[in-house]
Design a protein around this motif. Structure first.
Motif, mmCIF file in Angstrom:
data_model
loop_
_atom_site.group_PDB
_atom_site.id
_atom_site.type_symbol
_atom_site.label_atom_id
_atom_site.label_comp_id
_atom_site.label_asym_id
_atom_site.label_seq_id
_atom_site.Cartn_x
_atom_site.Cartn_y
_atom_site.Cartn_z
ATOM 1 N N GLN A 560 -14.251 26.949 -64.912
ATOM 2 C CA GLN A 560 -13.805 25.581 -64.676
ATOM 3 C C GLN A 560 -13.276 25.471 -63.252
ATOM 4 O OE1 GLN A 560 -10.444 25.967 -67.755
ATOM 5 N NE2 GLN A 560 -9.558 24.522 -66.299
ATOM 6 N N GLU A 562 -11.711 22.301 -62.270
ATOM 7 C CA GLU A 562 -10.725 21.232 -62.256
ATOM 8 C C GLU A 562 -9.435 21.749 -62.879
ATOM 9 O OE1 GLU A 562 -10.993 18.307 -60.874
ATOM 10 O OE2 GLU A 562 -13.089 18.618 -60.269
ATOM 11 N N ALA A 563 -8.312 21.457 -62.245
ATOM 12 C CA ALA A 563 -7.025 21.917 -62.757
ATOM 13 C C ALA A 563 -6.607 21.087 -63.958
ATOM 14 C CB ALA A 563 -5.965 21.826 -61.668
ATOM 15 N N PRO A 564 -6.258 21.725 -65.075
ATOM 16 C CA PRO A 564 -5.797 20.986 -66.251
ATOM 17 C C PRO A 564 -4.339 20.554 -66.073
ATOM 18 C CG PRO A 564 -5.732 23.324 -66.699
ATOM 19 C CD PRO A 564 -6.316 23.182 -65.328
ATOM 20 N N PRO A 565 -3.829 19.717 -66.962
ATOM 21 C CA PRO A 565 -2.403 19.340 -66.880
ATOM 22 C C PRO A 565 -1.513 20.561 -67.058
ATOM 23 C CG PRO A 565 -3.612 17.869 -68.337
ATOM 24 C CD PRO A 565 -4.538 19.009 -68.039
ATOM 25 N N MET A 566 -0.372 20.560 -66.381
ATOM 26 C CA MET A 566 0.587 21.663 -66.481
ATOM 27 C C MET A 566 1.988 21.104 -66.317
ATOM 28 S SD MET A 566 -0.414 23.358 -62.812
ATOM 29 C CE MET A 566 -2.164 23.049 -63.129
ATOM 30 N N ARG A 569 4.203 22.154 -61.353
ATOM 31 C CA ARG A 569 3.249 22.380 -60.265
ATOM 32 C C ARG A 569 3.947 23.111 -59.117
ATOM 33 N NH1 ARG A 569 -1.707 20.459 -60.036
ATOM 34 N NH2 ARG A 569 -2.421 19.052 -61.707
ATOM 35 N N ASP A 584 3.286 26.874 -67.276
ATOM 36 C CA ASP A 584 4.035 26.429 -68.445
ATOM 37 C C ASP A 584 4.781 27.645 -68.976
ATOM 38 O OD1 ASP A 584 2.757 23.949 -68.232
ATOM 39 O OD2 ASP A 584 1.101 24.618 -69.528
ATOM 40 N N THR A 595 2.072 30.462 -69.306
ATOM 41 C CA THR A 595 0.706 30.154 -68.897
ATOM 42 C C THR A 595 0.704 29.912 -67.395
ATOM 43 O OG1 THR A 595 0.209 29.138 -71.039
ATOM 44 C CG2 THR A 595 -1.270 28.633 -69.209
ATOM 45 N N TYR A 597 -1.560 29.109 -63.913
ATOM 46 C CA TYR A 597 -2.781 28.434 -63.486
ATOM 47 C C TYR A 597 -3.109 28.900 -62.064
ATOM 48 C CZ TYR A 597 -1.715 25.482 -67.505
ATOM 49 O OH TYR A 597 -1.431 25.023 -68.776
ATOM 50 N N GLN A 599 -5.918 29.604 -58.839
ATOM 51 C CA GLN A 599 -7.143 29.086 -58.230
ATOM 52 C C GLN A 599 -7.551 30.008 -57.087
ATOM 53 O OE1 GLN A 599 -7.120 25.172 -56.234
ATOM 54 N NE2 GLN A 599 -9.083 24.754 -57.254
ATOM 55 N N VAL A 646 -7.058 29.869 -66.195
ATOM 56 C CA VAL A 646 -5.901 29.624 -67.055
ATOM 57 C C VAL A 646 -5.546 30.951 -67.724
ATOM 58 C CG1 VAL A 646 -4.981 28.322 -68.993
ATOM 59 C CG2 VAL A 646 -6.629 27.250 -67.428
#
Length: 695
Positions: A560, A562-566, A569, A584, A595, A597, A599, A646
């Motif tokens: 993936q 695209e960054a999902p909601p977290m 930030r 999270d 969790t 995230y 990149q 993730v």
């Protein structure tokens, strides 16, 4: 000394083995008859003397307490009068009958002789069965009576000559030895031409005495006793260290009580003495317990001869650890080409490090051999210091130096392996079962074996193949080998072309019969498409240009971008390679769920591990987790630029209510070095937030 129908088992014992039975039932019967006759005739001086003699000789066994020496052995003085009394008990009754019945005299003489022969035969049999046979294989007997010297004298006389010298190591901790009055000196004189010397196994005597003994000799035999109080001499193997440097191994002579290792001395060899250690500007401490204060290594050696190493260690701390030293040769790619381990012992009395005084400094000597098949070339030498727990697990001490990786090994320096002096026999190589026997063109190279083949691959995977080659003739060209995946006209290069044998030992230098092991590292591109492939070796410039090693499946994984909601930030930049977009987190008394995230900013050729540490208010770690992203399912070498990973982490623990903060980061699993956060320069990032806490 007797055995009355097995009821009085008076049998002398040494080490649990019976020595002899002096009398059997018949003999002791005549002894009792003789004793009665002597007591009856006690007024006659000869009989009185015999009884008193026997009685006095019994006194030591009666008044002495039972101890290491059995009572029976203390009564050995009764043997002579006891046998005389047995003779009296046999002869006098027969003489009495002969006087009363003259016609019976010839028969009585024959009967007496026969009766006397029975105990003599029994005694001889018991001596052979109970003494000679057991003691011929009894080490205690051989030790007490120096039987090993009888064998050694025979062997030295048979195998040695005027150009041979023999070294007899003396254990410093076992006590003194007197060469001039030894059993060997008595047995060997006037028999052999070879010189020999008893040499103490401490540095002060060993180097100088060995040099003096070897002067003018071209062959030396190193004695190793199997039975002797000096059988444990030289546990540091200093004699082998000296002789390997002075010559070449020339065979092993194995015998019942001794083994002799022979060395052929180099004609231009100089006496071997301790080297001047150095090589580092300052001492390197290992976990504050020991320090390496000096090092010297051989600058070069033939690939089929051991490399010498000398180190100096100093004890700093009081931790009672018995330490081991591990040394290994490593090529430029990090492949181990030879290893040697040994306990770290003191010079005097060979004490383990737990018994060293704080501040004690000792010299350490070692030989390390390259694995058979290792190509000549440049290598680096590394050292580790470790101890073993009761389960046999090793625990390494960390050297406090900058050039130390995750293996906690300190680099001592570089050395060069020269071409082999002799071609090692094929059996000397630890080659896996033969898989391939392809003859490569007119240069006649055999690919003997390939190990490390993968069954399945994933994008970004790294690995190493072990290739075994054998020269069947003189090569005329410099060969190279590459590794590829091939499917439906598509080719994926896993390893670019590399010289066979390395840059320093190309195929043109391989003599006929030479066997060489080569490591071939491969890396799968992060964007390699999934599918079924053939694993192929490409050989240049041989006519047999390809060798197929088998089929392999390349698996893909979901990606993936695209960054999902977290919840939080961050956009923390780790060395321009990876961005921590956010996280999270939730905490309970039994576990932490985090969790992260990530990149990727670009493709990476290093596998980085993620660490997450839970700290209390004093900065102490309460719980932690270190592993590759997504539990190894998404290694950083498989990330594509812009890809979002993730990474869910679950950290179990106890008393997690005491967690004050959470720090995370990444480090190279190969060398342990962390990536730095560009904004702060720190090698970890604190998750600054109030984490959700579950009751």
């Amino acid at each position: 000394l007797g055995n009355l129908a097995g009821f009085l088992p008076l049998i002398s014992q040494v080490g649990g083995v019976s020595i002899a039975r002096g009398m059997d039932t018949l003999s002791i019967s005549f002894f009792l008859i003789g004793l009665l006759i002597a007591l009856q005739r006690w007024r006659r001086p000869e009989f009185l003397f015999l009884v008193v003699w026997w009685a006095v000789m019994l006194v030591p066994s009666i008044i002495a307490p039972e101890g290491p020496m059995p009572h029976l052995r203390r009564a050995i003085g009764t043997a002579a009068p006891a046998f005389i009394l047995a003779s009296v008990g046999l002869v006098l009754p027969l003489a009495y009958l002969a006087q009363r019945r003259p016609r019976w005299q010839p028969g009585l003489i024959a009967a007496g002789a026969l009766i006397a022969a029975i105990p003599l035969f029994t005694l001889a049999r018991h001596t052979y069965v109970d003494y000679y046979l057991p003691q011929s294989t009894n080490e205690a007997y051989a030790l007490i009576n120096h039987i090993y010297d009888f064998e050694l004298a025979d062997v030295m006389a048979a195998e040695g000559d005027a150009n041979t010298a023999y070294i007899l190591p003396v254990d410093t901790s076992a006590g003194a030895i007197f060469p001039e009055s030894s059993t060997l000196a008595f047995l060997y004189q006037h028999r052999g031409q070879a010189e020999y010397a008893y040499i103490w196994d401490n540095e002060a005597a060993l180097f100088s005495d060995t040099a003096n003994l070897l002067n003018g000799k071209n062959r030396v035999g190193l004695i190793r006793w199997k039975v002797s109080k000096h059988s444990k001499a030289d546990p540091r193997h200093l004699f082998e260290y000296v002789l390997e440097r002075a010559g070449d191994f020339d065979g092993l002579s194995t015998h019942k009580y001794v083994d002799i290792t022979y060395y052929q001395l180099d004609s231009n060899a100089k006496p071997v003495y301790p080297s001047a250690v150095g090589g580092r500007r300052s001492a390197v401490a290992f976990s504050g317990q020991f320090a390496l204060t000096g090092a010297a290594i051989a600058p070069e050696t033939p690939a089929d001869e051991p490399l010498w190493v000398e180190l100096t260690w100093k004890k700093l701390g009081a931790e009672p650890l018995d330490l081991q030293v591990g040394l290994w040769l490593e090529d430029n790619a990090g492949h181990i080409a030879g290893r040697a381990d040994h306990p770290l012992l003191s010079d005097q009395l060979h004490r383990y490090t737990a018994n060293w005084e704080t501040g004690a400094e000792e010299r350490d000597y070692a030989l390390i051999s390259a694995d058979p098949g290792t190509p000549p070339g440049d290598y680096r030498l590394k050292v580790i210091l470790y101890w073993l727990d009761e389960a046999g697990q090793s625990h390494r001490l960390a050297p406090l130096a900058e050039d130390v990786g995750a293996d906690l090994a300190l680099q001592l320096g570089e050395t060069r392996l020269l071409p082999y002096k002799t071609i090692l026999p094929f059996e000397a190589h630890n080659i896996p079962p033969t898989m391939y026997e392809a003859i490569l063109g007119e240069d006649s190279l055999h690919l003997l074996s390939v190990s490390g083949l993968p069954d399945a691959l994933r994008p970004g995977d790294r690995g190493t193949l072990e290739l075994w080659w054998r020269s069947m003739g003189d090569a005329t060209s410099k060969g190279s080998v590459a590794l590829q995946l091939v499917a439906s006209g598509q080719t994926i290069t896993l390893s670019p072309a590399q010289p066979l044998g390395g840059e320093d030992y190309p195929t043109q230098k391989w003599p006929e019969g030479m066997t060489i092991r080569q490591y071939l590292d491969y890396a799968l591109p992060a964007d390699a498409p999934a599918g079924d492939y053939q694993l192929q070796l490409t050989l240049i410039p041989f006519k047999t240009g390809r060798i197929y090693l088998g089929s392999v499946t390349l698996a893909g994984r979901p990606r993936q971008f695209e960054a999902p909601p977290m919840a939080h930030r961050l956009n923390a930049d780790f060395d321009g390679k990876i961005t921590l977009l956010g996280f999270d987190a939730s905490l309970s008394p039994e576990k932490a769920d985090i969790t992260l995230y990530w990149q990727a900013q670009r493709e990476m050729d290093a596998p980085y591990k993620v660490f997450a540490h839970l700290l209390d208010k004093d900065g102490q770690i309460i719980a932690q987790m270190d592993r590759e992203p997504q539990n190894g399912e998404a290694p950083t070498t498989s990330w594509l630029p812009g890809e979002v990973i993730v990474d869910k982490i679950e950290i179990p623990g106890q008393n997690l209510a005491a967690v004050d903060k959470i720090i995370v980061g990444l480090y190279n699993s190969a060398d342990g070095k962390r990536l730095s956060v560009l904004e702060t320069g720190e090698t970890s990032y604190e998750l600054r937030m109030t984490a959700k806490r579950d009751k």
